[in-house]
Write a protein that holds these residues in place. Structure first.
Motif, PDB file in Angstrom:
ATOM      1  N   VAL A  53       0.839  -1.204   0.000  1.00 25.51           N
ATOM      2  CA  VAL A  53       0.000   0.000   0.000  1.00 25.51           C
ATOM      3  C   VAL A  53       0.874   1.253   0.000  1.00 25.51           C
ATOM      4  O   VAL A  53       0.618   2.211  -0.737  1.00 25.51           O
TER       5      VAL A  53
ATOM      6  N   ASN B   7      -2.006   4.614  -6.892  1.00 26.80           N
ATOM      7  CA  ASN B   7      -3.264   3.873  -6.706  1.00 26.80           C
ATOM      8  C   ASN B   7      -3.723   4.001  -5.256  1.00 26.80           C
ATOM      9  O   ASN B   7      -3.723   3.031  -4.495  1.00 26.80           O
TER      10      ASN B   7
ATOM     11  N   ILE C 110      -6.102   1.593  -2.987  1.00 28.87           N
ATOM     12  CA  ILE C 110      -5.666   0.316  -2.414  1.00 28.87           C
ATOM     13  C   ILE C 110      -5.674   0.375  -0.880  1.00 28.87           C
ATOM     14  O   ILE C 110      -5.734  -0.658  -0.211  1.00 28.87           O
TER      15      ILE C 110
END
Length: 278
Positions: free
Chosen positions: A21, A28, A31
């Motif tokens: 993460v 992203n 996530i």
């Protein structure tokens, strides 16, 4: 194998996902809202270890000689806010937060967002630095939090296997929403072993269709993404126990741990999480 080894394995898994993460957050960020329940069963030396995060469940089928029936015995503890003891635990851990559990649309949720109190991932409720933009607003809390809201510390039970222990059903909550422990055990006991997990899934889906007053065949035609509005995910594994093998395993003294894979060999009695994915 021990309770401590399993706890360390969960911790290593959680830390591994957290590192993923952290790396992906810039490109992203969503996530941070990804998470999973995690149910583990390990048989070692005639002992069954069951560890759980979230609301999946492990149920043992045990034969009763006197009557011939097979009783359902739940082996795992669940972490769902619908359970009063879970809500009480959360309230005791967060005494200054009156909104730690919220009844929303007739369902208890942690911070009004999620039903489970323990998971792998769901970093947005564990580390405040991931609970901010550009995470979607529906996941962001109004007030910053000082300590993790969710936990990745599993509940672990240790069960000494007996000759009359027949099988263990490991399943996600999608199965248990539609079948009781005893109903699932009866189905396994009264049908062929071949394809029994698939049978349990099908019966649960038939029950889900019935509750929606629709046909099973019509439910099956609905796209997977949309189907989450009709039933939760259903994953089932059934492990059949052979009492002869279990008793032999108890008497055989072999190496404590042997791991082969990814070109890595671990010495006995070690648990080394990989720093990088392989």
């Amino acid at each position: 194998m021990s309770v401590d080894v399993i706890r360390k394995a969960y911790q290593a898994t959680e830390e591994g996902f957290l590192s993923l993460v952290t790396r992906q957050w810039p490109v992203n960020p969503q996530i941070a809202a990804v998470g999973s329940c995690c149910l583990v069963g390990v048989i070692c030396g005639g002992t069954l270890y069951v560890a759980n995060l979230g609301d999946s469940r492990a149920v043992l089928g045990r034969a009763v000689k006197a009557t011939g029936e097979v009783l359902a015995i739940q082996l795992s503890a669940e972490h769902n806010a619908c359970i009063e003891s879970v809500r009480q635990e959360l309230q005791s851990l967060h005494p200054d937060d009156s909104q730690i559990v919220v009844l929303k649309h007739n369902v208890w949720r942690v911070k009004g967002l999620i039903q489970i109190s323990k998971s792998i991932g769901d970093v947005y409720l564990k580390k405040a630095e991931f609970n901010r933009e550009p995470l979607y607003p529906k996941f962001r809390l109004r007030e910053p939090f000082q300590k993790p809201i969710l936990s990745a510390d599993p509940s672990i039970t240790v069960h000494q296997l007996q000759p009359h222990d027949q099988f263990v059903i490991f399943a996600s909550d999608g199965l248990w929403e539609h079948l009781s422990n005893q109903e699932a055990v009866d189905i396994v006991q009264n049908h062929s072993r071949s394809g029994i997990a698939r049978r349990l899934v099908k019966i649960a889906l038939q029950e889900a269709a019935k509750k929606r007053e629709m046909r099973y065949s019509d439910l099956k035609k609905i796209d997977r993404g949309v189907r989450r509005h009709f039933h939760d995910d259903i994953t089932v594994i059934v492990v059949f126990l052979n009492s002869n093998l279990v008793s032999k395993a108890s008497s055989v003294k072999g190496p404590n741990l042997s791991v082969r894979g990814g070109g890595v060999t671990l010495p006995p009695r070690t648990l080394a999480p990989c720093a990088m994915p392989v």
